[in-house]
Design a protein around this motif. Structure first.
Motif: not given
Ligand code: WT7
Length: 653
Positions: A142-147, A166-171, A192-195
C-alpha cells in the motif's frame, strides 16, 4: 399524505413534484442512448449485460472465465481475467494514436496552467512507477497519497495501479492525526505528499502535517514530496525525497504487467458517523468497467469533442472514479482545478467553464446552493453556452436547487443528471441517462441498466410507493469487496439489516411513476408526533422559498411531540423574510406537521470537508448539548456562532 399503516411506509412521503423535463430533442438526436433498449437488455440478463460492457470498454490481457461469482456478501467479477488499469487509462489510447489528446487541462488556484496530454501522462506514470519500485514498493503493497489537487495525484494513483500496489488517498484537508490513523490501518510503505498547496489565495502546508503523522507511522519507509506551495519544509535524509529529483533520474520505461481482475486497486477510508474509519476496498476489473460505463453513458461522453469537469477532490471517491479512472479509461479530456470556487471572485468556476469550453460539468448540491446564495449575476457574467450536461452528486439535490442549476448554469437546455452512489458502491448506481430519461427536479430517477434497487419497510418487505429504506438486491461490478482488515464489520454494517440485501443507510421514496427520490440518511429521519419526516423534504420546501438559498433541518427532543423540527436557514444574498412567513410557507407547501418549530437564520452551516451538512452537530446545538469531536468540520467557527444564536433566539410558543 398516504396512510403509513396501509402502505407500510416507513418514512412519510410529504411532497410530490410535478415538473418534468424530457430530454431535449436536439440533445437526444446526438445522444449515445436515446431509448430504453439498454435497460431492457440489462433487465433480461444483468451479468450478460455487464460482460458486454466489460468487453467494449476495457482491454483485457487475459479473458475472464466467469462473469460474476456471488457468494453473499462477497462478489468477484470477471474472474480469471487479467488487465492493467493504467494500461487501460493510458497506453491503449497512446497506441491508438491519441497521445496528443489532452488528458488534463490543469489550472492552479493562482491562475497557473499545465496542459497534460495522454502521452505526457503515460511518460510520467511510467517514471513514477519505476520510482515506487526503486523505493521498494511491490505488488500488493500500500502507498499513501496526501496531496493537493495537482496532476501528480493522478500520476501517483496510476503508477500504483501500474505495478499492482494499492493506493490509499487521504484528502489533503484532513489533519495529521487522520492521516496517521489511515496510514497505520493500511500499513503503507510509502507516503506521497507535497510541500503545500493553494487554497483561498494562500499556501496551506502539507509536509509539516505529514511530518507530524510520520512520528507515529512505523510502516512508512520513504516519503516523496511534490513541490507545489514553495513553502519551507524539512527533509529527513534517506527517508524524504523530492518528487522532481526522483522523476528526473527514473527509467522512463515501465511495462504494464497484467493484474488479476480482483487485484486490490485501492483503499479509501470513509469516516461514517460512528467508529473508526473504514478502509473500503475496491478491486480492478469490475471497478474499472462500471466507472467507465457510468462515466460514458451518464455524461453522454463524446471524447473527441467533450471537455469534462468534475469539481470534486481526488481525496474523495468521486475524484477516484470521475476524475481519474472513468474519464481516463474513456480517453476523455478533463479540467482539473486546484482551488476554491471563490478565489479570486465568486465566479471562478464560471470563468473556468468559459475559458476551456467545458461541455460536461459535475458538482455537488452544497456547491450549487452556495452559488444560489452568491446570486444569479455571477454565472451571468460568463458565456456558459458550451455546457451540455450537468451532474450532481453527494446529497439529495433540492428541487429548487435543481431548477436553479438547470436555468442559470444550463441555460434551460442541459439535462441535469442527479447521480446517487456511495464510496462503497464505487460508481454511480441511480441516475438518469440524459438522452433517454425524462427527469423530475430532485429525483435521481431510476437504477442504471444492470443495477437492481428496491425500497423496503422495517420488516424488509418491498414498498412500491412512498418512503422506505433503499436497498440493492443484486451484486454490481464496482461494489466494495470488503473493509480492510475487518471482514465482520463488512457483513454487519451492510448486509445484516435485511437478509440478502445491501443496505447502506439511505431513505428514499417512490412516486406514482416509479421514480426514486433520495431522502437522506435514515439516521436523520425525524419523528414528530409519530410522523416520520425526512429532513430532506423539509429542507427542500424551505429552499423552494425565493428568499432561501440553503437550509438544514434536524429533529430535537421535544416533551410534547417527541421531536420538534428545528431549521437553520441561509438567505440568498440581499433577500429578507421573517420566521413566521417561512413557517407558513412550509405549512402550505408540504403540511402543518412539517412546519419547523424554530427557525434560526445563519450565514453558514457546519459541513464536513466533502460538503455534507453535519446534522448531528446541529442536533447537539438545538438540544443544548456540549459538542463532541468537531475536527472533521470544514469551518469550526460556524458552530460557535450557531450556539450564540441558539442562546438568544425566541422559540415558537
Ligand atoms: C452518501 C454517500 C457518491 C460520491 C460522493 C459521496 C449521499 C450521494 C447522492 C444523491 C442523494 C446522495 C447518500 C449516500 N448521496 N449522492 N445523488 N442524492 N444522496 O460519497 O461520502 O460515500 O457518501 O452520500 O447519503 O449514502 P460518500
Amino acid at each position: 399524505m398516504a396512510d403509513a399503516e396501509q402502505t407500510h411506509e416507513t418514512i412519510d412521503a410529504m411532497s410530490w413534484e410535478s415538473r418534468r423535463f424530457p430530454p431535449p430533442v436536439e440533445f437526444a438526436r446526438h445522444a449515445l442512448v436515446a431509448d430504453t433498449s439498454m435497460y431492457d437488455e440489462a433487465a433480461e440478463d444483468d451479468e450478460g449485460f455487464w460482460a458486454r460492457q466489460a468487453a467494449d470498454l476495457v482491454t483485457w490481457a487475459t479473458p475472464w472465465t466467469t462473469i460474476c461469482n456471488w457468494d453473499l456478501p462477497y462478489a468477484t467479477w470477471f474472474v480469471g481475467g487479467q488487465l492493467n488499469v493504467a494500461y487501460n487509462c493510458l497506453d491503449r489510447h497512446v497506441e491508438a494514436g491519441l497521445g496528443h489528446r489532452v488528458a488534463f487541462h490543469w489550472e492552479g488556484e493562482p491562475g497557473d496552467r499545465r496542459t497534460i496530454t495522454y502521452a505526457d501522462l503515460l511518460d510520467e506514470v511510467q517514471r513514477f512507477a519505476n520510482v515506487l519500485r526503486g523505493l521498494g514498493v511491490q505488488r500488493g503493497d500500500r502507498v499513501n497519497i496526501y496531496l493537493p489537487m495537482v496532476p501528480e495525484a493522478a500520476v501517483a494513483m496510476l503508477a500504483c495501479a501500474r505495478i499492482g500496489a494499492a493506493h490509499s488517498v487521504v484528502f489533503g484537508g484532513f489533519s495529521s492525526h487522520s492521516l496517521a490513523d489511515r496510514i497505520n490501518d493500511a500499513e503503507a510503505k510509502v507516503l506521497v505528499t507535497a510541500d503545500g498547496g493553494y487554497r483561498r489565495g494562500e499556501v496551506f502546508p502539507l509536509k509539516p502535517a505529514a511530518d507530524e503523522a510520520l512520528t507515529s507511522t512505523p510502516s512508512i519507509e520513504h516519503v516523496v514530496v511534490v513541490r507545489r506551495g514553495g513553502n519551507e519544509v524539512t527533509m529527513v535524509d534517506g527517508r524524504d525525497h523530492w518528487y522532481h529529483d526522483l522523476i528526473a533520474a527514473a527509467d522512463p520505461v515501465c511495462p504494464a504487467e497484467p493484474m488479476d481482475s480482483e487485484q486490490l486497486l485501492y483503499l479509501l477510508y470513509t469516516s461514517g458517523t460512528t467508529g473508526k474509519p473504514k478502509g473500503i476496498m475496491h478491486t480492478s476489473g469490475g471497478y474499472l468497467v462500471q466507472a467507465a460505463f457510468t462515466h460514458k453513458f451518464v455524461f453522454d461522453l463524446h471524447p473527441e469533442t467533450d471537455v469534462y469537469w468534475c469539481t470534486a477532490d481526488v481525496g474523495w471517491v468521486t475524484g477516484h472514479s470521475y476524475i481519474v479512472y472513468g474519464p481516463l479509461a474513456n480517453g476523455a479530456t478533463s479540467v482539473m482545478y486546484e482551488g476554491v470556487p471563490n478565489f479570486p471572485g465568486n465566479d471562478r468556476f464560471w470563468s473556468i467553464i468559459e475559458q476551456y469550453g467545458v461541455t460536461k460539468f459535475y458538482t455537488a448540491p452544497t456547491a450549487i446552493r452556495t452559488f444560489m446564495k452568491w446570486g444569479d449575476a455571477e454565472p451571468a457574467k460568463h458565456d456558459l453556452s458550451s455546457l451540455k450536461v450537468l451532474g450532481s452528486v453527494g446529497e439529495p439535490i433540492n428541487p429548487e436547487a435543481w431548477m436553479w442549476y438547470h436555468e442559470h448554469i444550463g441555460g434551460g437546455r442541459c439535462p441535469v443528471v442527479d447521480t446517487w452512489w456511495q464510496t462503497e458502491t464505487g460508481a454511480m448506481m441511480i441516475s438518469p441517462l440524459p438522452g433517454a430519461t425524462t427527469t423530475k427536479p430532485g429525483s435521481a430517477t431510476f437504477p442504471l441498466p444492470g443495477i437492481s434497487a428496491e425500497l423496503v419497510d422495517d420488516h424488509g418487505q418491498p414498498i412500491r410507493h412512498g418512503g422506505g429504506y433503499l436497498t440493492l438486491t443484486r451484486p454490481w461490478p464496482s461494489m466494495m469487496r470488503g473493509i480492510w482488515g475487518d471482514p465482520d464489520r463488512y457483513l454487519r454494517t451492510y448486509w445484516s439489516q435485511y437478509p440478502g440485501r445491501y443496505f447502506a443507510g439511505d431513505g428514499a421514496k417512490l412516486d406514482d411513476d416509479g421514480y426514486l427520490w433520495l431522502l437522506g440518511r435514515v439516521d436523520d429521519v425525524m419523528n414528530v408526533s409519530g410522523h416520520r419526516i425526512s429532513t430532506t423534504e423539509v429542507e427542500s420546501s424551505l429552499v423552494a422559498h425565493p428568499a432561501v438559498a440553503e437550509a438544514a433541518v434536524v429533529g430535537a427532543n421535544d416533551a410534547t411531540t417527541g421531536q420538534a423540527i428545528i431549521a437553520y436557514v441561509i438567505l440568498r444574498s440581499g433577500a429578507t423574510v421573517d420566521e413566521q412567513a417561512l413557517r407558513t410557507h412550509v405549512g402550505q407547501d408540504i403540511g402543518n406537521i412539517a412546519k419547523p418549530k424554530t427557525i434560526y437564520f445563519t450565514p453558514d452551516l457546519p459541513k464536513t470537508r466533502s460538503g455534507k451538512i453535519m446534522r448531528r452537530l446541529l442536533r447537539d446545538v438545538a438540544e443544548g448539548r456540549n459538542l463532541g469531536d468537531t475536527t472533521t468540520l470544514a469551518d469550526s467557527s460556524v458552530v460557535a456562532e450557531l450556539q450564540r444564536r441558539a442562546g438568544e433566539a425566541p422559540s415558537e410558543d
